[in-house]
Each structure stands twice: as structure tokens, then as C-alpha cells.
Design a protein around this motif. Structure first.
Motif, PDB file in Angstrom:
ATOM      1  N   ARG A 246       0.832  -1.209   0.000  1.00  0.00           N
ATOM      2  CA  ARG A 246       0.000   0.000   0.000  1.00  0.00           C
ATOM      3  C   ARG A 246       0.864   1.256   0.000  1.00  0.00           C
ATOM      4  N   GLU A 247       1.946   1.234   0.753  1.00  0.00           N
ATOM      5  CA  GLU A 247       2.846   2.390   0.792  1.00  0.00           C
ATOM      6  C   GLU A 247       3.527   2.633  -0.548  1.00  0.00           C
ATOM      7  N   GLN A 248       3.642   1.583  -1.362  1.00  0.00           N
ATOM      8  CA  GLN A 248       4.217   1.721  -2.707  1.00  0.00           C
ATOM      9  C   GLN A 248       3.205   2.267  -3.714  1.00  0.00           C
ATOM     10  N   GLY A 249       1.977   2.568  -3.254  1.00  0.00           N
ATOM     11  CA  GLY A 249       0.950   3.105  -4.127  1.00  0.00           C
ATOM     12  C   GLY A 249       0.069   2.060  -4.781  1.00  0.00           C
ATOM     13  N   LEU A 250       0.208   0.786  -4.380  1.00  0.00           N
ATOM     14  CA  LEU A 250      -0.586  -0.281  -4.987  1.00  0.00           C
ATOM     15  C   LEU A 250      -1.921  -0.442  -4.251  1.00  0.00           C
ATOM     16  N   ASN A 251      -2.937  -0.834  -4.990  1.00  0.00           N
ATOM     17  CA  ASN A 251      -4.218  -1.210  -4.393  1.00  0.00           C
ATOM     18  C   ASN A 251      -4.192  -2.709  -4.148  1.00  0.00           C
ATOM     19  N   VAL A 252      -4.296  -3.101  -2.895  1.00  0.00           N
ATOM     20  CA  VAL A 252      -4.029  -4.466  -2.450  1.00  0.00           C
ATOM     21  C   VAL A 252      -5.329  -5.147  -2.032  1.00  0.00           C
ATOM     22  N   LEU A 253      -5.481  -6.397  -2.412  1.00  0.00           N
ATOM     23  CA  LEU A 253      -6.542  -7.246  -1.891  1.00  0.00           C
ATOM     24  C   LEU A 253      -5.918  -8.143  -0.829  1.00  0.00           C
ATOM     25  N   PHE A 254      -6.421  -8.050   0.405  1.00  0.00           N
ATOM     26  CA  PHE A 254      -5.897  -8.826   1.524  1.00  0.00           C
ATOM     27  C   PHE A 254      -6.935  -9.867   1.926  1.00  0.00           C
ATOM     28  N   LEU A 255      -6.549 -11.134   1.918  1.00  0.00           N
ATOM     29  CA  LEU A 255      -7.444 -12.227   2.273  1.00  0.00           C
ATOM     30  C   LEU A 255      -6.873 -12.962   3.481  1.00  0.00           C
ATOM     31  N   ALA A 256      -7.639 -13.028   4.568  1.00  0.00           N
ATOM     32  CA  ALA A 256      -7.197 -13.709   5.790  1.00  0.00           C
ATOM     33  C   ALA A 256      -8.088 -14.910   6.052  1.00  0.00           C
ATOM     34  N   ASP A 257      -7.493 -16.100   6.089  1.00  0.00           N
ATOM     35  CA  ASP A 257      -8.244 -17.338   6.301  1.00  0.00           C
ATOM     36  C   ASP A 257      -7.552 -18.152   7.408  1.00  0.00           C
ATOM     37  N   SER A 258      -8.001 -18.090   8.647  1.00  0.00           N
ATOM     38  CA  SER A 258      -9.170 -17.348   9.064  1.00  0.00           C
ATOM     39  C   SER A 258      -8.854 -16.607  10.357  1.00  0.00           C
ATOM     40  N   VAL A 259      -9.684 -15.589  10.652  1.00  0.00           N
ATOM     41  CA  VAL A 259      -9.525 -14.824  11.886  1.00  0.00           C
ATOM     42  C   VAL A 259      -9.846 -15.702  13.101  1.00  0.00           C
ATOM     43  N   THR A 260     -10.714 -16.678  12.919  1.00  0.00           N
ATOM     44  CA  THR A 260     -11.032 -17.590  14.023  1.00  0.00           C
ATOM     45  C   THR A 260      -9.789 -18.332  14.494  1.00  0.00           C
ATOM     46  N   ILE A 307      -5.992  -0.947   0.975  1.00  0.00           N
ATOM     47  CA  ILE A 307      -6.070  -2.384   1.244  1.00  0.00           C
ATOM     48  C   ILE A 307      -7.540  -2.758   1.358  1.00  0.00           C
ATOM     49  N   THR A 308      -8.048  -3.466   0.363  1.00  0.00           N
ATOM     50  CA  THR A 308      -9.393  -4.021   0.418  1.00  0.00           C
ATOM     51  C   THR A 308      -9.271  -5.401   1.053  1.00  0.00           C
ATOM     52  N   ALA A 309      -9.981  -5.634   2.151  1.00  0.00           N
ATOM     53  CA  ALA A 309      -9.728  -6.829   2.959  1.00  0.00           C
ATOM     54  C   ALA A 309     -10.964  -7.706   3.084  1.00  0.00           C
ATOM     55  N   VAL A 310     -10.731  -9.019   3.052  1.00  0.00           N
ATOM     56  CA  VAL A 310     -11.763 -10.018   3.321  1.00  0.00           C
ATOM     57  C   VAL A 310     -11.243 -10.900   4.450  1.00  0.00           C
ATOM     58  N   PHE A 311     -11.929 -10.851   5.599  1.00  0.00           N
ATOM     59  CA  PHE A 311     -11.547 -11.637   6.767  1.00  0.00           C
ATOM     60  C   PHE A 311     -12.555 -12.774   6.924  1.00  0.00           C
TER      61      PHE A 311
END
Length: 446
Positions: A246-260, A307-311
């Protein structure tokens, strides 16, 4: 042939230390090992290597420092450990991701898992970095094509949005995440596989992502057999890599599997530290832990990317009020619920649209699009409230105009929610509009 960047190689040499400090085991209690002789030099999070004398060395991490003794949480069960065993102290490992990490699979310490050499960047990242100041962050951005009609229309995702994916086991959660990783619009994708089964890491990389998906992805993986400290670190390492991009100017998709599994790992660590459970077995510290992770995603300051995120959250028995799900719903910008009954009748993704919501609405859609979304939800709700009566043959056409429309539109609307979308967002709305026009009846068609 591998040709490392000389500057990156020099940075690795600068981090080496010729001195190793050594202590001795003084006690082993409940899977936690007490070590003397290192407390004056150790820091929380430093790595320790215990030489058992028989069998391989035992790695671990500094959990607590008290007086002349530190407590070590080992990565594996401490079988074979004896009083007086030698323990060496390693400096806290640096995590230094760079743009050259895209396309790679690493562990939470930045070590490659794909069999190829990998150097860290010149700058080490703070795994516990604070999120950008609230007043400096940009607003949410434009809608993002997702490759799925339902997420393009009724449940839109916008740039910088953070959503939760709530599902039980075996209802298509990993498949949905893989689809987003391949098809959702983004400059780069960071995937955190926290406590995943070992065989599924390769399956996700090779089959789910494939060559094209991996070309823009960084996968950080900690398998279920690794220690709670390593599994917990996986989430922090992955979000740190996403922040770097993100600091490099990129639009990032962040996927976390899983928060549980992230929360479960923290529960193990907190129990070893003596923290009392409070929230159905989870310690009170799990709330700031989860909210802090989520706040690090989202829009960056002006001049940076987002950072567009899916948790993802594992909800046992579809219990949406269990602690992890309840915490996440309060801090995210929407949630998508996967339903086992929908999966069992063969519709994938098994999204329960009625129980899912995107908080990017109504701003993410035009007035006409919002009207279509509201109409689709109204018809869907009408059908679901009367579904038992309809299936029992007790429904009589003409008694309720709204239900008449819902019955006519249901097969097409249900198929629409499972539809992959090779076009854009406008194409998805065109298809939804056509379905709703047909539901209005013969007099309004055409």
C-alpha cells in the motif's frame, strides 16, 4: 540462475551477529519452559533454540521476562527436555518484504516455502505497526469488479472496504476466497493462510490461484501443526506485507483465512501467560487484537494505495453471535454469510443474501441500481418468508401480488446469485434488471 541484488544481500549480512548468548533450562511446566541466564538480554518475541541432546533442536519464542528468568513457549511439545539443557538466544527475526516477494509463498518469518531462495528487503517491518491516523485516511473508493454477479450488484465491494466472510466448514469458503484472489480487481493480492491444513496450502497455490493468480500474489502460510505463536504471527506478517505494498501506491486485496484460527492461537498463548478466559473461553485481550488487525487494512493516506480486505470467520453451527464473529461485525464494513443449506442444494457460492450486507451501500450504487437492489431483496425476503407454505402446496396465486412476483422470479434470481461474471459491473446490473422486469408480469414485459 539466482542472481541476488547486491544491496539486498548486503542488508542480510548486516543483520548477522557473531555472538550467541546461552542460558540453561531451569523448569518445564505445562508446556512452558523456564530459562535462566538470558533475561538481561532477551526481549519479548526473540527466538530461542533449545539443544535437547537427543533428537533435533527445539525452537521457541520468549513469552515472558521476569527477574532472572524468562519463559519460553516452544514450537513443539517439549518431550525430551531436561533441566540444564542449553538454550541459545537469537535476535528477534526481521520481517522485510519487498515487491520482489510477489509470486512467492513464505512463512511468517519471511522464509521461502516454495523451494527457491528469497532475500528480504533492505527495510525491516514492524509486525505490530499502528494503522494510519484516522484523520489522514482517504474515503472508500470506487466499486470493484469481483467476477461474481451477486458481489457486483446486491453486495458490492468498494476499494478500501473491509468485509467479513462468515461460514461453517465445508461450505465453499476457500473456493470463494480463491475466486476473489483470481478475479477481483487489484494490483496485488496478499493471502494469510492461518492454521491451514498442510496439504491445502499447495492446493490453494497450485489449483485455486494457479499460475495467473500467483503472478500478483504473496501467500503467507502457517500450518495447523505449528505453534500458536507462529500461527498468530502469520496474520501480522501478512498485513505488514500488505501495508508495504500500500505504501508503494498499490491497491491491495488482503485475504485472511481465518480470523477464528488467529483468535484461537492467541487464546493458547494467553492461557500460557496466565490470562483468564472471559468471552466463551477467549481472553479479554482478543478484542483489541482482532480490531487492531482489521484497522490496519482499509484506505491509506493521500498518495498511497488502499487495502481491500476479506476476513473469513469459521462459525460453528452457523452461530453468528459467537465472540469472534460478534467482534468482527462491529468493526467491518459489511459481512457475507455462507449457508450450509444453500450449499447442500448445490448453489455455489452459497451466499445467504438476506443475512449478508454491504455497508458501502447506498453510496456505492446509483439511484436506479439501489432501486434494483432493494427490489431484489424485497422479492427474496417475500419468498423466503413463505417458502415452507410454497413447498407444501398451500400457496395460491393471486392472494399476494408481491409474493406472486417473488415466486416467478425465484428460480432466475437464485441462479443469478451463483452466476460468474465475465463482464463488468454494468453487465451484472443489466442481467439483474432483465430478471426483475420479467418478474413484473406479462403486462410490463418489453
Amino acid at each position: 540462475m539466482f542472481a541476488p541484488d547486491p544491496k539486498l544481500l548486503a542488508a542480510q549480512f548486516d543483520r548477522l551477529s557473531p555472538v550467541h548468548h546461552v542460558g540453561r533450562v531451569t523448569a518445564v511446566q505445562g508446556g512452558v519452559i523456564s530459562v535462566s541466564g538470558l533475561a538481561a538480554r532477551a526481549r519479548i518475541g526473540d527466538r530461542l533454540i533449545l539443544q535437547r541432546g537427543c533428537g533435533p533442536d527445539l525452537d521457541g519464542e520468549v513469552l515472558q521476562v521476569a527477574g532472572d528468568t524468562l519463559r519460553m513457549l516452544p514450537d513443539r511439545a517439549p518431550e525430551g527436555v531436561a533441566l540444564g539443557n542449553r538454550v541459545s538466544l537469537e535476535r528477534m527475526p526481521d520481517f522485510s518484504p519487498g515487491l520482489h516477494w510477489l509470486g512467492r509463498v513464505v512463512d511468517p518469518f519471511g522464509r521461502p516455502l516454495d523451494g527457491r531462495p528469497l532475500l528480504g528487503d533492505r527495510r525491516a517491518r514492524d509486525l505490530m505497526q499502528a494503522p494510519p491516523p484516522a484523520v489522514s485516511r482517504k474515503p472508500l473508493g470506487a466499486r470493484l469488479p469481483t467476477g461474481m454477479a451477486v458481489l457486483n450488484t446486491v453486495l458490492p465491494v468498494v476499494q478500501g472496504q473491509r468485509i467479513g466472510l462468515f461460514a461453517g466448514s465445508g461450505v465453499g469458503k476457500s473456493t470463494l476466497l480463491a475466486t476473489l484472489a483470481r478475479q477481483m480487481q487489484a494490483d496485488a493480492v496478499v493471502v494469510a493462510l492461518i492454521g491451514e491444513r498442510g496439504r491445502e496450502v499447495n492446493e490453494f497455490v497450485d489449483r485455486a490461484l494457479g499460475r495467473d493468480g500467483m503472478s500478483r500474489a504473496l501467500v503467507v502460510a502457517a500450518t495447523s501443526d505449528q505453534s500458536a505463536l507462529v500461527r498468530r504471527r502469520c496474520a501480522w506478517a501478512a498485513i505488514s506485507a500488505a501495508e508495504m505494498l500500500r505504501e508503494q501506491g498499490l491497491n491491495v486485496l488482503f485475504l485472511a483465512d481465518s480470523v477464528t484460527r488467529f483468535a484461537e492461537a492467541h487464546r493458547e498463548v494467553s492461557a500460557a501467560m496466565g490470562e483468564a478466559p472471559a468471552l466463551r473461553g477467549y481472553p479479554p485481550s482478543v478484542t483489541p487484537l482482532i480490531t487492531g488487525l482489521c484497522e490496519r487494512a482499509g484506505p491509506g493516506p493521500e498518495g498511497q494505495g488502499d487495502i481491500t480486505a476479506v476476513f473469513s470467520v469459521l462459525v460453528a453451527g452457523s452461530d453468528m453471535d459467537e465472540p469472534v464473529a460478534d467482534i468482527l461485525r462491529g468493526v467491518l464494513d459489511g459481512h457475507v454469510v455462507l449457508d450450509r443449506e444453500i450449499a447442500e442444494r448445490g448453489r455455489f457460492p452459497a451466499i445467504d443474501v438476506s443475512r449478508s450486507i454491504s455497508r458501502s451501500l447506498p453510496d456505492a450504487a446509483s439511484d436506479a441500481e439501489n432501486e434494483m437492489i432493494a427490489e431484489a431483496r424485497r422479492l427474496l425476503g417475500s419468498y423466503e418468508r413463505s417458502e415452507v407454505m410454497i413447498k407444501a402446496g398451500l400457496y395460491s396465486e393471486g392472494s399476494d401480488p408481491t409474493l406472486d412476483k417473488a415466486v416467478r422470479v425465484w428460480p432466475e434470481l437464485d441462479a443469478f446469485f451463483a452466476r460468474p461474471e465475465t463482464g463488468g459491473i454494468a453487465d451484472s446490473f443489466d442481467k439483474l434488471s432483465l430478471i426483475l422486469r420479467r418478474a413484473a408480469g406479462p403486462a410490463l414485459r418489453g
